[in-house]
Design an enzyme around this catalytic site. Structure first.
Site, PDB file in Angstrom:
ATOM      1  N   ILE A 146      -3.875  -0.120  11.065  1.00 21.36           N
ATOM      2  CA  ILE A 146      -4.981  -1.038  10.783  1.00 21.36           C
ATOM      3  C   ILE A 146      -6.303  -0.296  10.977  1.00 21.36           C
ATOM      4  CG2 ILE A 146      -3.693  -3.089  11.484  1.00 21.36           C
ATOM      5  CD1 ILE A 146      -5.464  -3.032  14.104  1.00 21.36           C
ATOM      6  N   GLY A 196       0.807  -1.224   0.000  1.00 20.27           N
ATOM      7  CA  GLY A 196       0.000   0.000   0.000  1.00 20.27           C
ATOM      8  C   GLY A 196       0.836   1.268   0.000  1.00 20.27           C
ATOM      9  N   LYS A 226      -5.450   8.377  15.028  1.00 17.36           N
ATOM     10  CA  LYS A 226      -4.838   9.252  14.021  1.00 17.36           C
ATOM     11  C   LYS A 226      -4.767  10.691  14.520  1.00 17.36           C
ATOM     12  CE  LYS A 226      -3.891   6.322  10.703  1.00 17.36           C
ATOM     13  NZ  LYS A 226      -2.508   6.070  10.257  1.00 17.36           N
ATOM     14  N   ALA A 251       2.661   2.088   9.505  1.00 19.08           N
ATOM     15  CA  ALA A 251       1.855   0.891   9.791  1.00 19.08           C
ATOM     16  C   ALA A 251       0.555   1.269  10.488  1.00 19.08           C
ATOM     17  CB  ALA A 251       2.653  -0.068  10.672  1.00 19.08           C
ATOM     18  N   TYR A 304     -10.055   4.539  15.166  1.00 21.08           N
ATOM     19  CA  TYR A 304      -9.088   4.989  14.159  1.00 21.08           C
ATOM     20  C   TYR A 304      -8.926   6.518  14.191  1.00 21.08           C
ATOM     21  CZ  TYR A 304      -6.929   5.094   9.447  1.00 21.08           C
ATOM     22  OH  TYR A 304      -6.101   5.281   8.365  1.00 21.08           O
ATOM     23  N   GLY A 362      -5.879  11.490   2.462  1.00 21.22           N
ATOM     24  CA  GLY A 362      -7.309  11.258   2.302  1.00 21.22           C
ATOM     25  C   GLY A 362      -7.524   9.815   1.895  1.00 21.22           C
TER      26      GLY A 362
HETATM   27  N1  CAA Z   1     -23.130   9.525   8.381  1.00 23.97           N
HETATM   28  C1  CAA Z   1     -24.357   9.341   8.922  1.00 23.97           C
HETATM   29  N2  CAA Z   1     -24.966   8.149   8.963  1.00 23.97           N
HETATM   30  C2  CAA Z   1     -24.308   7.113   8.436  1.00 23.97           C
HETATM   31  C3  CAA Z   1     -23.033   7.237   7.857  1.00 23.97           C
HETATM   32  C4  CAA Z   1     -22.454   8.498   7.840  1.00 23.97           C
HETATM   33  N3  CAA Z   1     -21.245   8.719   7.303  1.00 23.97           N
HETATM   34  N4  CAA Z   1     -22.622   6.025   7.425  1.00 23.97           N
HETATM   35  C5  CAA Z   1     -23.631   5.156   7.720  1.00 23.97           C
HETATM   36  N5  CAA Z   1     -24.637   5.819   8.311  1.00 23.97           N
HETATM   37  C6  CAA Z   1     -25.915   5.280   8.780  1.00 23.97           C
HETATM   38  C7  CAA Z   1     -26.546   4.427   7.698  1.00 23.97           C
HETATM   39  O1  CAA Z   1     -27.276   5.233   6.795  1.00 23.97           O
HETATM   40  C8  CAA Z   1     -27.419   3.506   8.514  1.00 23.97           C
HETATM   41  O2  CAA Z   1     -28.588   4.191   8.907  1.00 23.97           O
HETATM   42  P1  CAA Z   1     -29.994   3.408   9.016  1.00 23.97           P
HETATM   43  O3  CAA Z   1     -29.756   2.280   9.994  1.00 23.97           O
HETATM   44  O4  CAA Z   1     -30.920   4.457   9.505  1.00 23.97           O
HETATM   45  O5  CAA Z   1     -30.270   2.934   7.629  1.00 23.97           O
HETATM   46  C9  CAA Z   1     -26.613   3.276   9.784  1.00 23.97           C
HETATM   47  O6  CAA Z   1     -25.684   4.372   9.853  1.00 23.97           O
HETATM   48  C10 CAA Z   1     -25.833   1.984   9.754  1.00 23.97           C
HETATM   49  O7  CAA Z   1     -24.992   1.998   8.579  1.00 23.97           O
HETATM   50  P2  CAA Z   1     -24.378   0.656   7.997  1.00 23.97           P
HETATM   51  O8  CAA Z   1     -25.460  -0.205   7.441  1.00 23.97           O
HETATM   52  O9  CAA Z   1     -23.238   1.002   7.082  1.00 23.97           O
HETATM   53  O10 CAA Z   1     -23.894   0.004   9.376  1.00 23.97           O
HETATM   54  P3  CAA Z   1     -22.906  -1.144   9.614  1.00 23.97           P
HETATM   55  O11 CAA Z   1     -22.908  -1.373  11.080  1.00 23.97           O
HETATM   56  O12 CAA Z   1     -23.128  -2.270   8.678  1.00 23.97           O
HETATM   57  O13 CAA Z   1     -21.490  -0.506   9.167  1.00 23.97           O
HETATM   58  C11 CAA Z   1     -19.642   0.950   9.215  1.00 23.97           C
HETATM   59  C12 CAA Z   1     -21.039   0.662   9.772  1.00 23.97           C
HETATM   60  C13 CAA Z   1     -18.710  -0.214   9.551  1.00 23.97           C
HETATM   61  C14 CAA Z   1     -19.153   2.197   9.902  1.00 23.97           C
HETATM   62  C15 CAA Z   1     -19.747   1.136   7.684  1.00 23.97           C
HETATM   63  O14 CAA Z   1     -20.664   2.154   7.399  1.00 23.97           O
HETATM   64  C16 CAA Z   1     -18.398   1.523   7.103  1.00 23.97           C
HETATM   65  O15 CAA Z   1     -17.524   0.680   6.880  1.00 23.97           O
HETATM   66  N6  CAA Z   1     -18.203   2.821   6.843  1.00 23.97           N
HETATM   67  C17 CAA Z   1     -16.934   3.311   6.265  1.00 23.97           C
HETATM   68  C18 CAA Z   1     -16.053   3.827   7.342  1.00 23.97           C
HETATM   69  C19 CAA Z   1     -14.825   4.419   6.679  1.00 23.97           C
HETATM   70  O16 CAA Z   1     -14.892   5.382   5.922  1.00 23.97           O
HETATM   71  N7  CAA Z   1     -13.666   3.846   6.949  1.00 23.97           N
HETATM   72  C20 CAA Z   1     -12.482   4.318   6.335  1.00 23.97           C
HETATM   73  C21 CAA Z   1     -11.570   3.150   6.102  1.00 23.97           C
HETATM   74  S1  CAA Z   1     -10.169   3.620   5.114  1.00 23.97           S
HETATM   75  C22 CAA Z   1      -9.257   4.537   6.133  1.00 23.97           C
HETATM   76  O17 CAA Z   1      -9.515   4.696   7.287  1.00 23.97           O
HETATM   77  C23 CAA Z   1      -8.033   5.180   5.523  1.00 23.97           C
HETATM   78  C24 CAA Z   1      -7.969   6.595   5.799  1.00 23.97           C
HETATM   79  O18 CAA Z   1      -7.166   7.027   6.617  1.00 23.97           O
HETATM   80  C25 CAA Z   1      -8.845   7.541   5.041  1.00 23.97           C
END
Ligand code: CAA
Length: 240
Positions: free
Chosen positions: A85, A13, A151, A83, A147, A178
Site C-alpha cells: 500500500i 495490478g 521497500k 501486496a 514506503y 519503476g
Molecule cells: N522534490 C522536491 N520538491 C517537491 C517534490 C519533489 N519530488 N514534490 C513536491 N515538492 C514540493 C512542491 O514543489 C511544493 O513546494 P512549494 O510548497 O514550495 O510549492 C511542496 O513540495 C509541496 O508539494 P505538494 O503540493 O505536492 O504537497 P502535498 O502535501 O499536497 O503532497 C505528496 C505531497 C503527497 C508527496 C505529493 O507530492 C505526491 O503524491 N507525490 C508523489 C509521491 C510518489 O511519487 N508516490 C509514488 C506512488 S506509486 C508507488 O509508490 C509505486 C512505486 O513503487 C513506484
C-alpha cells in the site's frame, strides 16, 4: 502434480499479471487479496485461479491462510510477496498510523509470509521467494519516507534470507519496479506524475506484464542459480 505458488495482492495490478504469468508456466496459483471482494470474484471467474482473503500484515492470518492454501492446493513452493500500500505525504504531515500501516503490510507481510512457508520449502529442498520492492526503495522519493523505508527493507530482507535458503534449494530475490501503469500509480497527482514520467528514459510507464515476466523467470527451474539479487525493471529511470 504441479508446484503451488501464492501471490499476495494477486488479484489486481502487478499481482494479477504475476498470477497469470505463473499460471501460464503450469503452476497451480493461489491469489491472496486483502479487501476487494468484487474484484477477487471477477478475477476467479475470468482466470479460474482460487483466491484467499487475509491481511498479510497479520502474522497469525498468514500462518492460517497459508495452511488453508496448502490444504486446498498442496504444499506451497513459491511465494511472491507483492501486496503493498501507499500512504504518501511529507514527513511533517505523516501520521504514525501512516508510517506503521505501510511498514506492517509492505515489510511485515514479507516476514509473515516467509515464516509461514520457508520451513516447508526447506524440508522439501526447493523453493522460490520473490519480493516486490520498488525503485523508491532504491532511490528514495519525496513524500514517501514510510514506503521507501519499507521497500528498502525488503531489499535487505531479500539478501539476508537468500543466504539462509541457499543450501536448501530456496532462492530469494527481489524485483524493483519503476512506475507501472496501475491504480497505485494512477493515484499520484497528475501534475506530479507527468514530471516523473518525463524523467523515464524509455518515455512511458511500465506495464504490469513486464514485471510479471521477471517474476516468472525468478520462479522457474532455470532460475536456480540466481539468488539474493534485485532485478530493476524501471525503463532506465534509476540505473542501480
Ligand atoms: N522534490 C522536491 N520538491 C517537491 C517534490 C519533489 N519530488 N514534490 C513536491 N515538492 C514540493 C512542491 O514543489 C511544493 O513546494 P512549494 O510548497 O514550495 O510549492 C511542496 O513540495 C509541496 O508539494 P505538494 O503540493 O505536492 O504537497 P502535498 O502535501 O499536497 O503532497 C505528496 C505531497 C503527497 C508527496 C505529493 O507530492 C505526491 O503524491 N507525490 C508523489 C509521491 C510518489 O511519487 N508516490 C509514488 C506512488 S506509486 C508507488 O509508490 C509505486 C512505486 O513503487 C513506484
Amino acid at each position: 502434480m504441479s508446484r503451488v505458488a501464492i501471490v499476495t495482492g494477486g488479484t489486481r495490478g502487478i499481482g494479477e499479471a504475476i498470477s497469470l504469468a505463473l499460471q501460464e508456466m503450469g503452476y497451480t496459483v493461489a491469489a491472496n487479496y486483502g479487501g476487494n471482494e468484487e474484484k477477487a470474484k471477477a478475477f476467479t471467474d475470468k482466470t479460474g485461479i482460487a483466491t484467499f482473503k487475509w491481511d498479510v500484515g497479520d502474522h497469525q492470518a498468514c500462518l492460517d491462510g497459508c495452511a488453508a492454501v496448502a490444504q486446498a492446493l498442496g504444499p506451497i513452493d513459491i511465494v511472491v510477496n507483492n501486496a503493498g500500500i501507499t500512504r504518501d505525504g511529507v514527513l511533517a504531515k505523516m501520521s504514525f498510523d501512516d508510517w506503521n500501516e505501510v511498514m506492517r503490510i509492505n515489510l511485515g507481510g514479507c516476514f509473515n509470509m516467509s515464516k509461514a512457508t520457508f520451513g516447508g520449502m526447506r524440508e522439501r529442498g526447493w523453493g522460490r521467494i520473490v519480493n516486490i520492492g520498488s525503485i523508491n526503495g532504491q532511490a528514495g522519493q519525496y513524500g514517501q519516507v514510510n514506503y521507501a523505508a519499507a521497500k528498502s527493507g525488503i531489499h535487505g530482507f531479500t539478501k539476508a534470507l537468500a543466504q539462509e535458503g541457499a543450501k536448501s534449494g530456496i532462492t530469494v530475490n527481489a524485483i524493483a519496479p519503476g512506475y507501472i501503469d496501475t491504480d497505485m500509480v494512477a493515484a499520484v497527482p497528475a501534475a506530479v506524475l507527468e514530471k516523473i514520467v518525463a524523467k523515464i528514459p524509455v518515455g512511458r510507464l511500465g506495464q504490469a506484464s513486464e514485471i510479471a515476466r521477471g517474476v516468472a523467470f525468478l520462479c522457474s527451474e532455470e532460475g536456480g542459480f540466481v539468488t539474493g539479487s534485485t532485478l530493476s525493471i524501471n525503463g532506465g529511470q534509476h540505473m542501480y
